[in-house]
Scaffold this motif. Structure first.
Motif, PDB file in Angstrom:
ATOM      1  N   MET A   1       0.469  -0.946   0.233  1.00  0.00           N
ATOM      2  CA  MET A   1      -0.105  -0.396  -0.098  1.00  0.00           C
ATOM      3  C   MET A   1       0.650   1.217  -0.050  1.00  0.00           C
ATOM      4  O   MET A   1       1.537   1.035   0.555  1.00  0.00           O
ATOM      5  CB  MET A   1      -1.234  -0.353   1.279  1.00  0.00           C
ATOM      6  N   ILE A   2       0.787   2.217  -0.771  1.00  0.00           N
ATOM      7  CA  ILE A   2       1.352   3.674  -1.252  1.00  0.00           C
ATOM      8  C   ILE A   2       0.505   4.336   0.418  1.00  0.00           C
ATOM      9  O   ILE A   2       0.017   5.001   0.309  1.00  0.00           O
ATOM     10  CB  ILE A   2       1.215   4.465  -2.123  1.00  0.00           C
ATOM     11  N   THR A   3       1.940   5.031   0.887  1.00  0.00           N
ATOM     12  CA  THR A   3       1.198   5.889   2.494  1.00  0.00           C
ATOM     13  C   THR A   3       1.617   7.338   1.706  1.00  0.00           C
ATOM     14  O   THR A   3       2.078   7.752   0.716  1.00  0.00           O
ATOM     15  CB  THR A   3       2.178   5.540   3.113  1.00  0.00           C
ATOM     16  N   ASN A   4       0.607   8.042   1.955  1.00  0.00           N
ATOM     17  CA  ASN A   4       0.934   9.873   1.701  1.00  0.00           C
ATOM     18  C   ASN A   4       2.116  10.313   2.086  1.00  0.00           C
ATOM     19  O   ASN A   4       2.881  10.769   0.882  1.00  0.00           O
ATOM     20  CB  ASN A   4      -0.087  10.939   2.531  1.00  0.00           C
ATOM     21  N   GLU A   5       2.728   9.303   2.951  1.00  0.00           N
ATOM     22  CA  GLU A   5       4.454   9.972   3.388  1.00  0.00           C
ATOM     23  C   GLU A   5       5.237   9.391   2.333  1.00  0.00           C
ATOM     24  O   GLU A   5       6.408  10.381   1.910  1.00  0.00           O
ATOM     25  CB  GLU A   5       4.987   9.087   4.672  1.00  0.00           C
ATOM     26  N   ARG A   6       5.165   8.185   1.564  1.00  0.00           N
ATOM     27  CA  ARG A   6       5.596   7.671   0.191  1.00  0.00           C
ATOM     28  C   ARG A   6       5.468   8.734  -0.375  1.00  0.00           C
ATOM     29  O   ARG A   6       6.475   9.296  -1.158  1.00  0.00           O
ATOM     30  CB  ARG A   6       5.707   6.619   0.025  1.00  0.00           C
ATOM     31  N   ILE A   7       4.549   8.993  -0.940  1.00  0.00           N
ATOM     32  CA  ILE A   7       4.113   9.689  -2.314  1.00  0.00           C
ATOM     33  C   ILE A   7       4.425  11.019  -1.605  1.00  0.00           C
ATOM     34  O   ILE A   7       5.449  11.483  -2.713  1.00  0.00           O
ATOM     35  CB  ILE A   7       2.771   9.764  -2.075  1.00  0.00           C
ATOM     36  N   ILE A   8       4.255  11.754  -0.792  1.00  0.00           N
ATOM     37  CA  ILE A   8       5.389  13.181   0.267  1.00  0.00           C
ATOM     38  C   ILE A   8       6.174  13.639  -1.148  1.00  0.00           C
ATOM     39  O   ILE A   8       7.529  13.918  -1.075  1.00  0.00           O
ATOM     40  CB  ILE A   8       4.840  13.522   0.984  1.00  0.00           C
ATOM     41  N   GLU A   9       7.417  12.121   0.007  1.00  0.00           N
ATOM     42  CA  GLU A   9       8.713  11.906  -0.234  1.00  0.00           C
ATOM     43  C   GLU A   9       9.546  12.044  -1.778  1.00  0.00           C
ATOM     44  O   GLU A   9      10.116  12.402  -2.223  1.00  0.00           O
ATOM     45  CB  GLU A   9       9.527  10.751   0.468  1.00  0.00           C
ATOM     46  N   TRP A 284       4.585   5.015  -8.695  1.00  0.00           N
ATOM     47  CA  TRP A 284       3.743   3.563  -7.668  1.00  0.00           C
ATOM     48  C   TRP A 284       3.505   1.845  -8.039  1.00  0.00           C
ATOM     49  O   TRP A 284       2.127   3.040  -8.831  1.00  0.00           O
ATOM     50  CB  TRP A 284       3.278   3.967  -6.455  1.00  0.00           C
ATOM     51  N   GLU A 285       3.838   0.772  -7.655  1.00  0.00           N
ATOM     52  CA  GLU A 285       2.764   0.072  -8.733  1.00  0.00           C
ATOM     53  C   GLU A 285       1.152   0.319  -7.261  1.00  0.00           C
ATOM     54  O   GLU A 285       2.157  -0.364  -6.091  1.00  0.00           O
ATOM     55  CB  GLU A 285       3.560  -0.910  -7.982  1.00  0.00           C
TER      56      GLU A 285
END
Length: 288
Positions: A1-9, A284-285
């Motif tokens: 699962m893609i987290t918002n934290e990963r998207i931001i970084e 992102w997958e």
């Protein structure tokens, strides 16, 4: 699962990359063009541009003082699951990336009318220069791909969007595109440039396709139409920063959209400056 934290970084790092780094195909094109430039002053200018790019890459600093306006581009797979809050996280990542570079503070304060005349001045925070509305395309698969393009102000002054009456001739349309490009490249000031064209049915569509051409374009891939325009503008002898020479345009990127039955094709041209095309991406997958 893609987290918002990963998207931001991930998005923040893509912004830093776009602002400070030339891609391999872009750098190789610059080196070939510099090696082939025979006019001494033009070669000197290009060698200094290359040194500037090397320093920016080393220090992760801005390629140019005009750090540009962020233009996000999203490609979303048919089977992709877009997480809740994705666009908000994307915008937060763009803001964080601009602060991280840092880019030049250019966000204008105020309401709609106050922003027109800049009567309240600018924000001190670089990330307050908000991104342009995101472009979105549908693609196969389950991945989401994000691309950021940092577009400077100088090329906007020389950009052009209007219809060309096609006269049932591709040759006629291409020749018109060449005649558009030569005076605008000459007036740009920060050559050698990269030309981008979008051809569509409306001014909005053509401008969007020109942006897509920048996103997809590679300096080591030029079709016959693109190469013809590049060669024709270079033959005008404008040269790096107008010094003359053989290198006025490094490459031309063209995106042709759907057409409607009419006597014209709307063409949007942008002569991207010597530090552009500045772009970075991540993906992102989303398959579980």
């Amino acid at each position: 699962m893609i987290t918002n934290e990963r998207i931001i970084e991930d998005v923040a790092e893509a912004v830093v990359k776009a602002s400070s780094h030339w891609r391999e195909d872009q750098l190789a094109c610059w080196k070939r063009a510099t090696a082939g430039e025979t006019k001494e002053s033009a070669k000197w200018a290009m060698e200094n541009f290359l040194r500037n790019a090397e320093a920016a890459d080393e220090h992760r600093s801005a390629l140019c003082d005009d750090t540009g306006t962020p233009h996000p581009f999203l490609e979303i797979g048919d089977e992709a699951v877009v997480p809740a809050g994705f666009l908000k996280a994307m915008e937060a990542g763009i803001r964080q990336g601009m602060n991280r570079v840092p880019t030049r503070p250019m966000g204008v304060k105020g309401n709609d009318l106050q922003r027109i005349d800049q009567c309240l001045g600018m924000y001190d925070e670089p990330g307050m220069l908000l991104p342009a509305p995101a472009q979105i395309r549908r693609v196969p698969g389950s991945r989401i791909r994000f691309t950021i393009l940092m577009l400077g102000g100088g090329p906007e002054i020389r950009s052009k969007t209007q219809p060309i009456f096609h006269m049932h001739s591709v040759e006629h349309v291409v020749e018109e595109m060449i005649q558009w490009a030569i005076p605008q490249v000459a007036a740009l000031g920060c050559q050698p440039c990269t030309l981008s064209f979008g051809l569509g049915r409306t001014a909005c569509e053509a401008s969007s396709l020109s942006l897509e051409a920048m996103k997809d374009g590679r300096y080591d891939v030029q079709n016959e139409m693109e190469k013809r325009i590049t060669d024709a503008v270079n033959a005008a002898g404008i040269g790096p920063i107008g010094l003359g020479g053989s290198t006025s345009v490094l490459a031309t990127f063209i995106k042709i959209g759907s057409m409607r039955a009419s006597g014209f094709r709307v063409v949007s041209m942008r002569p991207n400056c010597c530090m552009e095309i500045r772009k970075g991406s991540c993906e992102w997958e989303t398959a579980q």
